[in-house]
Design a protein around this motif. Structure first.
Motif, PDB file in Angstrom:
ATOM      1  N   ALA A  54      -5.235 -24.604 -25.182  1.00 55.66           N
ATOM      2  CA  ALA A  54      -5.194 -23.057 -25.520  1.00 55.66           C
ATOM      3  C   ALA A  54      -3.836 -22.488 -25.765  1.00 55.66           C
ATOM      4  O   ALA A  54      -3.622 -21.694 -26.641  1.00 55.66           O
ATOM      5  CB  ALA A  54      -5.899 -22.213 -24.293  1.00 55.66           C
ATOM      6  N   ARG A  55      -2.809 -23.069 -24.851  1.00 58.88           N
ATOM      7  CA  ARG A  55      -1.597 -22.361 -24.887  1.00 58.88           C
ATOM      8  C   ARG A  55      -0.888 -23.073 -26.445  1.00 58.88           C
ATOM      9  O   ARG A  55      -0.059 -22.013 -26.920  1.00 58.88           O
ATOM     10  CB  ARG A  55      -0.874 -23.185 -23.953  1.00 58.88           C
ATOM     11  N   LEU A  56      -1.119 -23.923 -26.933  1.00 52.94           N
ATOM     12  CA  LEU A  56      -0.959 -24.295 -28.035  1.00 52.94           C
ATOM     13  C   LEU A  56      -1.186 -23.343 -29.272  1.00 52.94           C
ATOM     14  O   LEU A  56      -0.380 -23.200 -30.378  1.00 52.94           O
ATOM     15  CB  LEU A  56      -1.316 -25.744 -28.642  1.00 52.94           C
ATOM     16  N   GLU A  57      -2.228 -22.699 -29.111  1.00 53.04           N
ATOM     17  CA  GLU A  57      -2.542 -21.665 -30.261  1.00 53.04           C
ATOM     18  C   GLU A  57      -1.774 -20.353 -30.367  1.00 53.04           C
ATOM     19  O   GLU A  57      -1.759 -19.567 -31.143  1.00 53.04           O
ATOM     20  CB  GLU A  57      -3.895 -21.365 -29.973  1.00 53.04           C
ATOM     21  N   VAL A  58      -0.875 -20.026 -29.109  1.00 52.90           N
ATOM     22  CA  VAL A  58      -0.021 -18.965 -29.137  1.00 52.90           C
ATOM     23  C   VAL A  58       0.900 -19.042 -30.414  1.00 52.90           C
ATOM     24  O   VAL A  58       1.717 -19.883 -30.422  1.00 52.90           O
ATOM     25  CB  VAL A  58       0.586 -18.810 -27.726  1.00 52.90           C
ATOM     26  N   ASN A  59       0.944 -18.222 -31.170  1.00 54.61           N
ATOM     27  CA  ASN A  59       2.145 -17.951 -32.361  1.00 54.61           C
ATOM     28  C   ASN A  59       1.772 -19.198 -33.057  1.00 54.61           C
ATOM     29  O   ASN A  59       2.619 -19.618 -33.723  1.00 54.61           O
ATOM     30  CB  ASN A  59       3.414 -18.004 -31.750  1.00 54.61           C
ATOM     31  N   ARG A  60       0.452 -19.580 -33.402  1.00 55.62           N
ATOM     32  CA  ARG A  60       0.262 -21.029 -34.140  1.00 55.62           C
ATOM     33  C   ARG A  60       0.777 -20.585 -35.530  1.00 55.62           C
ATOM     34  O   ARG A  60       1.331 -21.585 -36.146  1.00 55.62           O
ATOM     35  CB  ARG A  60      -1.152 -21.086 -34.175  1.00 55.62           C
ATOM     36  N   ALA A  61       0.674 -19.436 -36.311  1.00 55.37           N
ATOM     37  CA  ALA A  61       1.129 -19.163 -37.770  1.00 55.37           C
ATOM     38  C   ALA A  61       2.699 -19.416 -37.853  1.00 55.37           C
ATOM     39  O   ALA A  61       3.040 -19.611 -39.008  1.00 55.37           O
ATOM     40  CB  ALA A  61       0.665 -17.787 -38.113  1.00 55.37           C
ATOM     41  N   ILE A  62       3.472 -19.454 -36.845  1.00 57.93           N
ATOM     42  CA  ILE A  62       5.129 -19.420 -37.095  1.00 57.93           C
ATOM     43  C   ILE A  62       5.518 -20.913 -36.638  1.00 57.93           C
ATOM     44  O   ILE A  62       6.782 -20.999 -36.882  1.00 57.93           O
ATOM     45  CB  ILE A  62       5.720 -18.492 -36.267  1.00 57.93           C
ATOM     46  N   GLN A  63       4.555 -21.687 -36.315  1.00 59.81           N
ATOM     47  CA  GLN A  63       4.844 -23.095 -35.828  1.00 59.81           C
ATOM     48  C   GLN A  63       5.049 -24.010 -37.151  1.00 59.81           C
ATOM     49  O   GLN A  63       4.439 -23.851 -38.042  1.00 59.81           O
ATOM     50  CB  GLN A  63       3.658 -23.596 -34.956  1.00 59.81           C
ATOM     51  N   ASP A  64       5.852 -25.231 -36.606  1.00 56.12           N
ATOM     52  CA  ASP A  64       5.977 -26.163 -37.830  1.00 56.12           C
ATOM     53  C   ASP A  64       4.717 -26.770 -38.034  1.00 56.12           C
ATOM     54  O   ASP A  64       3.647 -26.878 -37.365  1.00 56.12           O
ATOM     55  CB  ASP A  64       6.860 -27.356 -37.114  1.00 56.12           C
ATOM     56  N   ILE A  65       4.661 -27.407 -39.045  1.00 55.29           N
ATOM     57  CA  ILE A  65       3.315 -28.060 -39.694  1.00 55.29           C
ATOM     58  C   ILE A  65       2.875 -29.296 -38.797  1.00 55.29           C
ATOM     59  O   ILE A  65       1.621 -29.527 -38.649  1.00 55.29           O
ATOM     60  CB  ILE A  65       3.450 -28.658 -41.200  1.00 55.29           C
ATOM     61  N   LEU A  66       3.750 -30.008 -38.247  1.00 57.69           N
ATOM     62  CA  LEU A  66       3.324 -30.917 -37.269  1.00 57.69           C
ATOM     63  C   LEU A  66       3.272 -30.441 -35.901  1.00 57.69           C
ATOM     64  O   LEU A  66       3.045 -31.446 -35.029  1.00 57.69           O
ATOM     65  CB  LEU A  66       4.664 -31.941 -37.202  1.00 57.69           C
ATOM     66  N   TYR A  67       3.250 -29.273 -35.422  1.00 58.79           N
ATOM     67  CA  TYR A  67       3.232 -28.690 -34.162  1.00 58.79           C
ATOM     68  C   TYR A  67       1.726 -29.102 -33.641  1.00 58.79           C
ATOM     69  O   TYR A  67       0.559 -29.046 -34.524  1.00 58.79           O
ATOM     70  CB  TYR A  67       3.208 -27.269 -34.272  1.00 58.79           C
ATOM     71  N   PRO A  68       1.606 -29.626 -32.468  1.00 56.94           N
ATOM     72  CA  PRO A  68       0.367 -30.283 -32.026  1.00 56.94           C
ATOM     73  C   PRO A  68      -0.660 -29.322 -31.833  1.00 56.94           C
ATOM     74  O   PRO A  68      -0.450 -28.095 -31.799  1.00 56.94           O
ATOM     75  CB  PRO A  68       0.703 -30.937 -30.909  1.00 56.94           C
ATOM     76  N   ARG A  69      -2.005 -29.899 -32.042  1.00 54.41           N
ATOM     77  CA  ARG A  69      -3.129 -28.947 -32.024  1.00 54.41           C
ATOM     78  C   ARG A  69      -4.398 -29.790 -31.456  1.00 54.41           C
ATOM     79  O   ARG A  69      -4.434 -31.059 -31.740  1.00 54.41           O
ATOM     80  CB  ARG A  69      -3.583 -28.457 -33.311  1.00 54.41           C
ATOM     81  N   ALA A  70      -5.127 -29.201 -30.735  1.00 53.28           N
ATOM     82  CA  ALA A  70      -6.163 -29.879 -29.875  1.00 53.28           C
ATOM     83  C   ALA A  70      -7.335 -28.863 -29.774  1.00 53.28           C
ATOM     84  O   ALA A  70      -7.632 -28.478 -28.741  1.00 53.28           O
ATOM     85  CB  ALA A  70      -5.928 -30.469 -28.677  1.00 53.28           C
ATOM     86  N   GLU A  71      -7.984 -28.345 -30.869  1.00 55.58           N
ATOM     87  CA  GLU A  71      -9.062 -27.231 -31.120  1.00 55.58           C
ATOM     88  C   GLU A  71     -10.246 -27.927 -30.496  1.00 55.58           C
ATOM     89  O   GLU A  71     -11.282 -27.238 -30.198  1.00 55.58           O
ATOM     90  CB  GLU A  71      -9.261 -26.803 -32.484  1.00 55.58           C
ATOM     91  N   THR A  72     -10.175 -29.202 -30.073  1.00 56.39           N
ATOM     92  CA  THR A  72     -11.698 -29.928 -29.173  1.00 56.39           C
ATOM     93  C   THR A  72     -11.732 -28.688 -27.980  1.00 56.39           C
ATOM     94  O   THR A  72     -12.970 -28.813 -27.605  1.00 56.39           O
ATOM     95  CB  THR A  72     -11.229 -31.126 -28.982  1.00 56.39           C
TER      96      THR A  72
END
Length: 201
Positions: free
Chosen positions: A171-189
């Protein structure tokens, strides 16, 4: 089949589509570990392995028979093949039908890694995540082989860490998602499990 019986069955079923056997084995373990009385989990994966198109097409087929359908998408190949615009269009069409698309970047293994660490590391590919995951203080000798994944029972083994660590980290990775690099990790699982534990605590 009578309409009311079909509707009642639909309310009790959820399908989860991923693009490989890791996701299928993992969610089969969710089903077999918890055996939720009012939920039938159907882990599935398409014939077009490694293809977001295969995942979305399979999810659309399953939507006719399941109350909820989650489609797990690994972004590594989409990014590598420069298919982001094409994928985003297909994703929008799929979501319009009610399918819930969950993205993992670069791959599903980042969700597993978040059970152990908080990370914003930019991974170029899934192999980098697997290397981090396979360390001794995480999931030693982790491999994507069917034998390892089946025997490891990853959901059952790390369920406590899922609730206490993985969900907050993801959930923390979703903060300010729009401004992150395209390779920024994500786990919407994590969004599946937020829903799952609310419904079947």
């Amino acid at each position: 089949m009578p309409r009311n019986l079909k509707a009642r069955r639909a309310k009790e079923t959820v399908a989860i589509v991923g693009d490989g056997q890791t996701e299928r084995i993992y969610f089969a373990d969710v089903r077999d570990t918890d055996r939720p009385a009012n939920l039938s989990i159907f882990p599935d994966y398409p014939r077009k392995l490694g293809s977001y198109k295969g995942v979305l097409e399979r999810a659309l087929v399953l939507k006719a028979d399941y109350a909820k359908v989650f489609a797990l998408i690994d972004l590594d190949k989409i990014i590598q093949d420069n298919q982001i615009a094409e994928y985003q269009q297909a994703k929008a069409v799929t979501e319009a039908t009610g399918v819930i698309v969950l993205e993992n970047n670069p791959c599903f293994e980042v969700w597993l890694l978040l059970h152990f660490v908080t990370t914003g590391r930019l991974f170029n590919n899934c192999e980098g995540v697997v290397t981090e995951l396979a360390r001794n203080n995480r999931i030693p000798r982790y491999t994507k082989s069917q034998k390892f994944l089946t025997n490891a029972r990853l959901y059952h083994t790390y369920k406590n860490q899922l609730r206490e660590t993985a969900i907050p980290n993801a959930a923390r990775l979703e903060v300010n998602r729009a401004i992150q690099d395209i390779l920024y990790p994500r786990a919407e699982t994590f969004r599946f499990f937020e829903w799952y534990f609310q419904q079947h605590a």
